[in-house]
Design an enzyme around this catalytic site. Structure first.
Site, PDB file in Angstrom:
ATOM      1  N   TYR A   1       4.262  -6.412   7.173  1.00 53.44           N
ATOM      2  CA  TYR A   1       3.040  -5.893   6.520  1.00 53.44           C
ATOM      3  C   TYR A   1       2.894  -4.404   6.861  1.00 53.44           C
ATOM      4  O   TYR A   1       2.632  -3.581   5.974  1.00 53.44           O
ATOM      5  CB  TYR A   1       1.825  -6.699   6.996  1.00 53.44           C
TER       6      TYR A   1
ATOM      7  N   SER B   1      -3.968   0.269   4.147  1.00 57.83           N
ATOM      8  CA  SER B   1      -4.598  -0.485   5.239  1.00 57.83           C
ATOM      9  C   SER B   1      -4.587   0.362   6.506  1.00 57.83           C
ATOM     10  O   SER B   1      -3.788   1.296   6.633  1.00 57.83           O
ATOM     11  CB  SER B   1      -3.787  -1.766   5.489  1.00 57.83           C
TER      12      SER B   1
END
Ligand code: NDP
Length: 255
Positions: free
Chosen positions: A162, A149
């Site tokens: 995350y 990501s």
């Protein structure tokens, strides 16, 4: 015209929705036999039917990859069915955002389980087969693409755990690349910016409105197909070329 991935076998984790489903369709369209791993069997069965309808080859392997025994068994099921593994797309993931102070630690455990341990279990189980494919498969090369990501490159408040999982994925990917690249297993990371999928739907309404909605309103998000484009590119390079990192952003997303 010959398809780019004819004769290959690909595993896509998180194939029941979003980027994983788009990637499974894409790899099948290019001639790969695709094993679809995720927990929602009904979604996987529907996608298998769709791929078969389009004259592709696909096989559903319902599995919770956070369970090491089940993850290993899922990989073995693919080998039993298709006889080999040439391509592994580690895409399954979970994003639960919110402050670290006062966080629900169970949400951290869920993200660590899927984004870190699931990644490790599937990769560990598949690597011997990928090495075999690279040594004596028709392409003499194999591929691992890990879907990280933008959050693996940049940290933001409210994204702490995350961020931890995706920064960790990037480090693991590069370490594994250095370990196996001379044996012609190409290992790379693809880091998407914002993509329209179900990823944000696992957050509560308050987190969505406070943190993500203003963030996403800033730009036109990518489609899952935009990421499938990048994955297809990575796994169809000539044998001597390895894409170690690809960062795909919406054009108007600054950060
Ligand atoms: P989705 O929520 O649509 O897809 C997530 C997939 O992961 C689902 O197929 C889900 O299937 C699967 N999954 C979750 N938990 C497990 C588990 N325990 N075992 C097996 N499969 C599991 O989101 P995306 O398509 O967006 O996410 C795909 C990847 O892309 C993730 O790694 C995410 O971090 C990354 N990403 C996404 C971005 C975005 O903006 N959407 C941006 C950057 C990166 P099921 O529930 O059926 O098990």
């Amino acid at each position: 015209m010959a398809l780019k991935l004819t004769g290959t076998v690909a595993i896509v984790t998180g194939a029941s929705s979003g980027i994983g489903a788009a990637t499974a369709r894409r790899l099948a369209r290019e001639g790969a036999s695709v094993a679809l791993i995720a927990r929602r069997k009904d979604r996987l069965d529907a996608l298998v039917a769709e791929i078969k309808e389009a004259e592709g080859t696909a096989f559903a392997v319902p599995c919770d990859i956070t369970d090491q025994t089940r993850a290993k068994a899922a990989v073995q099921t693919v080998v039993d069915r298709f006889g080999r593994i040439d391509i592994l797309i580690n895409n399954a993931g979970l994003m639960l955002i919110g402050p670290i102070v006062g966080a629900d630690v169970d949400e951290w455990e869920q993200m660590l389980a899927v984004n870190v341990r699931g990644l490790l279990y599937v990769t560990h189980a598949a690597l011997p087969y990928l090495l075999t494919a690279a040594a004596d498969g028709p392409r003499n090369v194999a591929d691992v693409v890990n879907i990280s990501s933008l959050a693996g490159r940049k940290a933001w408040a409210q994204f702490g755990v995350y961020n931890l999982t995706k920064f960790g994925m990037n480090g693991f990917t590069e370490s594994l690349r250095q370990e196996v690249t001379r044996r012609h297993v190409r290992v790379g990371v693809l880091e998407p910016g914002a993509v329209v999928t179900e990823l944000i739907s696992h957050n509560n309404e308050q987190m969505l409105s406070e943190i993500l909605e203003p963030f996403n309103a800033l730009h036109q998000r990518l489609d899952a197909d935009d990421i499938a484009d990048g994955i297809e590119f990575m796994v169809t390079r000539p044998r001597h070329a390895s894409i170690a990192e690809m960062w795909v952003m919406p054009t108007d997303q600054v950060a």
